[in-house]
Design a protein around this motif. Structure first.
Motif, PDB file in Angstrom:
ATOM      1  N   PRO A  68       0.801  -1.223   0.000  1.00 13.73           N
ATOM      2  CA  PRO A  68       0.000   0.000   0.000  1.00 13.73           C
ATOM      3  C   PRO A  68       0.838   1.279   0.000  1.00 13.73           C
ATOM      4  O   PRO A  68       0.361   2.338  -0.338  1.00 13.73           O
ATOM      5  N   GLY A  69       2.097   1.183   0.330  1.00 11.36           N
ATOM      6  CA  GLY A  69       2.945   2.370   0.363  1.00 11.36           C
ATOM      7  C   GLY A  69       2.679   3.192   1.611  1.00 11.36           C
ATOM      8  O   GLY A  69       1.672   3.036   2.283  1.00 11.36           O
ATOM      9  N   ASP A  70       3.577   4.063   1.890  1.00 14.39           N
ATOM     10  CA  ASP A  70       3.525   4.849   3.104  1.00 14.39           C
ATOM     11  C   ASP A  70       3.778   6.312   2.752  1.00 14.39           C
ATOM     12  O   ASP A  70       4.782   6.624   2.098  1.00 14.39           O
ATOM     13  N   LEU A  71       2.882   7.195   3.157  1.00 15.50           N
ATOM     14  CA  LEU A  71       3.054   8.615   2.865  1.00 15.50           C
ATOM     15  C   LEU A  71       4.347   9.158   3.458  1.00 15.50           C
ATOM     16  O   LEU A  71       4.995  10.014   2.856  1.00 15.50           O
ATOM     17  N   GLN A  72       4.725   8.655   4.603  1.00 16.27           N
ATOM     18  CA  GLN A  72       5.971   9.098   5.227  1.00 16.27           C
ATOM     19  C   GLN A  72       7.170   8.756   4.341  1.00 16.27           C
ATOM     20  O   GLN A  72       8.075   9.568   4.181  1.00 16.27           O
ATOM     21  N   GLU A  73       7.141   7.581   3.749  1.00 14.66           N
ATOM     22  CA  GLU A  73       8.219   7.172   2.844  1.00 14.66           C
ATOM     23  C   GLU A  73       8.241   8.060   1.598  1.00 14.66           C
ATOM     24  O   GLU A  73       9.300   8.455   1.121  1.00 14.66           O
ATOM     25  N   LEU A  74       7.058   8.396   1.076  1.00 14.82           N
ATOM     26  CA  LEU A  74       6.983   9.289  -0.083  1.00 14.82           C
ATOM     27  C   LEU A  74       7.544  10.661   0.261  1.00 14.82           C
ATOM     28  O   LEU A  74       8.284  11.248  -0.532  1.00 14.82           O
ATOM     29  N   HIS A  75       7.224  11.165   1.437  1.00 14.66           N
ATOM     30  CA  HIS A  75       7.770  12.459   1.863  1.00 14.66           C
ATOM     31  C   HIS A  75       9.288  12.392   1.982  1.00 14.66           C
ATOM     32  O   HIS A  75       9.992  13.335   1.595  1.00 14.66           O
ATOM     33  N   HIS A  76       9.776  11.285   2.495  1.00 10.25           N
ATOM     34  CA  HIS A  76      11.222  11.098   2.627  1.00 10.25           C
ATOM     35  C   HIS A  76      11.893  11.092   1.248  1.00 10.25           C
ATOM     36  O   HIS A  76      12.896  11.774   1.036  1.00 10.25           O
ATOM     37  N   LEU A  77      11.336  10.333   0.312  1.00 12.52           N
ATOM     38  CA  LEU A  77      11.896  10.262  -1.038  1.00 12.52           C
ATOM     39  C   LEU A  77      11.821  11.613  -1.746  1.00 12.52           C
ATOM     40  O   LEU A  77      12.755  12.031  -2.426  1.00 12.52           O
ATOM     41  N   SER A  78      10.702  12.313  -1.570  1.00  9.94           N
ATOM     42  CA  SER A  78      10.536  13.634  -2.180  1.00  9.94           C
ATOM     43  C   SER A  78      11.551  14.619  -1.624  1.00  9.94           C
ATOM     44  O   SER A  78      12.126  15.421  -2.363  1.00  9.94           O
ATOM     45  N   SER A  79      11.769  14.549  -0.337  1.00  9.41           N
ATOM     46  CA  SER A  79      12.737  15.427   0.302  1.00  9.41           C
ATOM     47  C   SER A  79      14.140  15.150  -0.216  1.00  9.41           C
ATOM     48  O   SER A  79      14.909  16.076  -0.505  1.00  9.41           O
ATOM     49  N   TYR A  80      14.461  13.886  -0.371  1.00 10.65           N
ATOM     50  CA  TYR A  80      15.776  13.516  -0.875  1.00 10.65           C
ATOM     51  C   TYR A  80      15.946  13.967  -2.325  1.00 10.65           C
ATOM     52  O   TYR A  80      16.984  14.500  -2.705  1.00 10.65           O
ATOM     53  N   LEU A  81      14.902  13.788  -3.134  1.00 11.09           N
ATOM     54  CA  LEU A  81      14.963  14.220  -4.528  1.00 11.09           C
ATOM     55  C   LEU A  81      15.069  15.739  -4.623  1.00 11.09           C
ATOM     56  O   LEU A  81      15.787  16.263  -5.477  1.00 11.09           O
ATOM     57  N   LEU A  82      14.398  16.448  -3.743  1.00 19.46           N
ATOM     58  CA  LEU A  82      14.511  17.907  -3.720  1.00 19.46           C
ATOM     59  C   LEU A  82      15.951  18.320  -3.448  1.00 19.46           C
ATOM     60  O   LEU A  82      16.492  19.214  -4.087  1.00 19.46           O
ATOM     61  N   ARG A  83      16.581  17.648  -2.516  1.00 18.74           N
ATOM     62  CA  ARG A  83      17.978  17.947  -2.196  1.00 18.74           C
ATOM     63  C   ARG A  83      18.888  17.680  -3.405  1.00 18.74           C
ATOM     64  O   ARG A  83      19.776  18.472  -3.718  1.00 18.74           O
ATOM     65  N   VAL A  84      18.639  16.588  -4.121  1.00 20.53           N
ATOM     66  CA  VAL A  84      19.423  16.277  -5.318  1.00 20.53           C
ATOM     67  C   VAL A  84      19.170  17.343  -6.388  1.00 20.53           C
ATOM     68  O   VAL A  84      20.107  17.789  -7.052  1.00 20.53           O
ATOM     69  N   ALA A  85      17.927  17.781  -6.546  1.00 23.64           N
ATOM     70  CA  ALA A  85      17.604  18.815  -7.534  1.00 23.64           C
ATOM     71  C   ALA A  85      18.302  20.129  -7.186  1.00 23.64           C
ATOM     72  O   ALA A  85      18.809  20.828  -8.073  1.00 23.64           O
ATOM     73  N   GLU A  86      18.346  20.466  -5.920  1.00 23.88           N
ATOM     74  CA  GLU A  86      19.038  21.684  -5.491  1.00 23.88           C
ATOM     75  C   GLU A  86      20.543  21.571  -5.755  1.00 23.88           C
ATOM     76  O   GLU A  86      21.178  22.533  -6.187  1.00 23.88           O
ATOM     77  N   GLN A  87      21.097  20.392  -5.533  1.00 24.03           N
ATOM     78  CA  GLN A  87      22.518  20.172  -5.844  1.00 24.03           C
ATOM     79  C   GLN A  87      22.751  20.287  -7.343  1.00 24.03           C
ATOM     80  O   GLN A  87      23.761  20.854  -7.774  1.00 24.03           O
ATOM     81  N   TYR A  88      21.819  19.761  -8.135  1.00 25.35           N
ATOM     82  CA  TYR A  88      21.943  19.867  -9.587  1.00 25.35           C
ATOM     83  C   TYR A  88      21.949  21.343 -10.007  1.00 25.35           C
ATOM     84  O   TYR A  88      22.776  21.753 -10.830  1.00 25.35           O
ATOM     85  N   LEU A  89      21.037  22.130  -9.459  1.00 22.51           N
ATOM     86  CA  LEU A  89      20.974  23.545  -9.826  1.00 22.51           C
ATOM     87  C   LEU A  89      22.255  24.273  -9.434  1.00 22.51           C
ATOM     88  O   LEU A  89      22.733  25.133 -10.182  1.00 22.51           O
ATOM     89  N   SER A  90      22.808  23.937  -8.282  1.00 23.40           N
ATOM     90  CA  SER A  90      24.079  24.536  -7.864  1.00 23.40           C
ATOM     91  C   SER A  90      25.183  24.152  -8.837  1.00 23.40           C
ATOM     92  O   SER A  90      25.992  24.990  -9.244  1.00 23.40           O
ATOM     93  N   TRP A  91      25.241  22.886  -9.214  1.00 24.79           N
ATOM     94  CA  TRP A  91      26.229  22.402 -10.163  1.00 24.79           C
ATOM     95  C   TRP A  91      26.066  23.098 -11.510  1.00 24.79           C
ATOM     96  O   TRP A  91      27.054  23.525 -12.122  1.00 24.79           O
ATOM     97  N   ALA A  92      24.822  23.223 -11.996  1.00 25.87           N
ATOM     98  CA  ALA A  92      24.560  23.846 -13.287  1.00 25.87           C
ATOM     99  C   ALA A  92      24.987  25.318 -13.278  1.00 25.87           C
ATOM    100  O   ALA A  92      25.559  25.813 -14.255  1.00 25.87           O
ATOM    101  N   GLU A  93      24.740  25.992 -12.172  1.00 27.02           N
ATOM    102  CA  GLU A  93      25.151  27.390 -12.056  1.00 27.02           C
ATOM    103  C   GLU A  93      26.678  27.495 -12.049  1.00 27.02           C
ATOM    104  O   GLU A  93      27.253  28.371 -12.674  1.00 27.02           O
ATOM    105  N   TRP A  94      27.312  26.588 -11.361  1.00 29.99           N
ATOM    106  CA  TRP A  94      28.774  26.548 -11.315  1.00 29.99           C
ATOM    107  C   TRP A  94      29.348  26.316 -12.709  1.00 29.99           C
ATOM    108  O   TRP A  94      30.350  26.903 -13.092  1.00 29.99           O
ATOM    109  N   GLN A  95      28.695  25.454 -13.496  1.00 32.50           N
ATOM    110  CA  GLN A  95      29.146  25.157 -14.854  1.00 32.50           C
ATOM    111  C   GLN A  95      29.068  26.376 -15.758  1.00 32.50           C
ATOM    112  O   GLN A  95      29.880  26.528 -16.662  1.00 32.50           O
ATOM    113  N   LYS A  96      28.107  27.254 -15.508  1.00 30.07           N
ATOM    114  CA  LYS A  96      27.972  28.468 -16.311  1.00 30.07           C
ATOM    115  C   LYS A  96      29.165  29.396 -16.107  1.00 30.07           C
ATOM    116  O   LYS A  96      29.569  30.104 -17.022  1.00 30.07           O
ATOM    117  N   ASP A  97      29.685  29.415 -14.877  1.00 33.72           N
ATOM    118  CA  ASP A  97      30.832  30.285 -14.573  1.00 33.72           C
ATOM    119  C   ASP A  97      32.070  29.649 -15.121  1.00 33.72           C
ATOM    120  O   ASP A  97      32.921  30.010 -15.690  1.00 33.72           O
TER     121      ASP A  97
END
Length: 97
Positions: A68-97
């Motif tokens: 059935p899945g667990d909403l808490q697990e989904l929140h955990h995965l979403s939070s982790y993916l958000l952190r990866v997306a933020e790291q990606y944006l930082s990396w992409a900005e760094w690449q522009k410089d």
């Protein structure tokens, strides 16, 4: 789930940013969780396909087809993916410089 910070951020991505983020999220340096990769690909398909609002229960069904899945697990995965997306944006900005 459309008011979620992760979804709002991903909706701003261009096709090129999605392509680069897909490579980034598969990198073991930034992510070691297979379900985070699966969550990213699911959300990308939903956003690029301009489908109906993203339903957290449908996301759970996709990620956990045998349980059935667990909403808490989904929140955990979403939070982790958000952190990866933020790291990606930082990396992409760094690449522009």
């Amino acid at each position: 789930m459309d008011k979620n910070k992760l979804i709002l951020l991903l909706r701003t991505f261009s096709k090129e940013e999605f392509r680069q983020m897909a490579r980034f999220v598969r990198s073991p340096i930034y992510n070691r969780h297979e379900l985070v990769i699966e969550l990213f690909h699911y959300l990308r398909r939903q956003i690029e396909g301009k489908k109906k609002p993203i339903d957290k229960h449908k996301v759970l069904e996709h990620l956990f087809p045998d349980s059935p899945g667990d909403l808490q697990e989904l929140h955990h995965l979403s939070s982790y993916l958000l952190r990866v997306a933020e790291q990606y944006l930082s990396w992409a900005e760094w690449q522009k410089d």
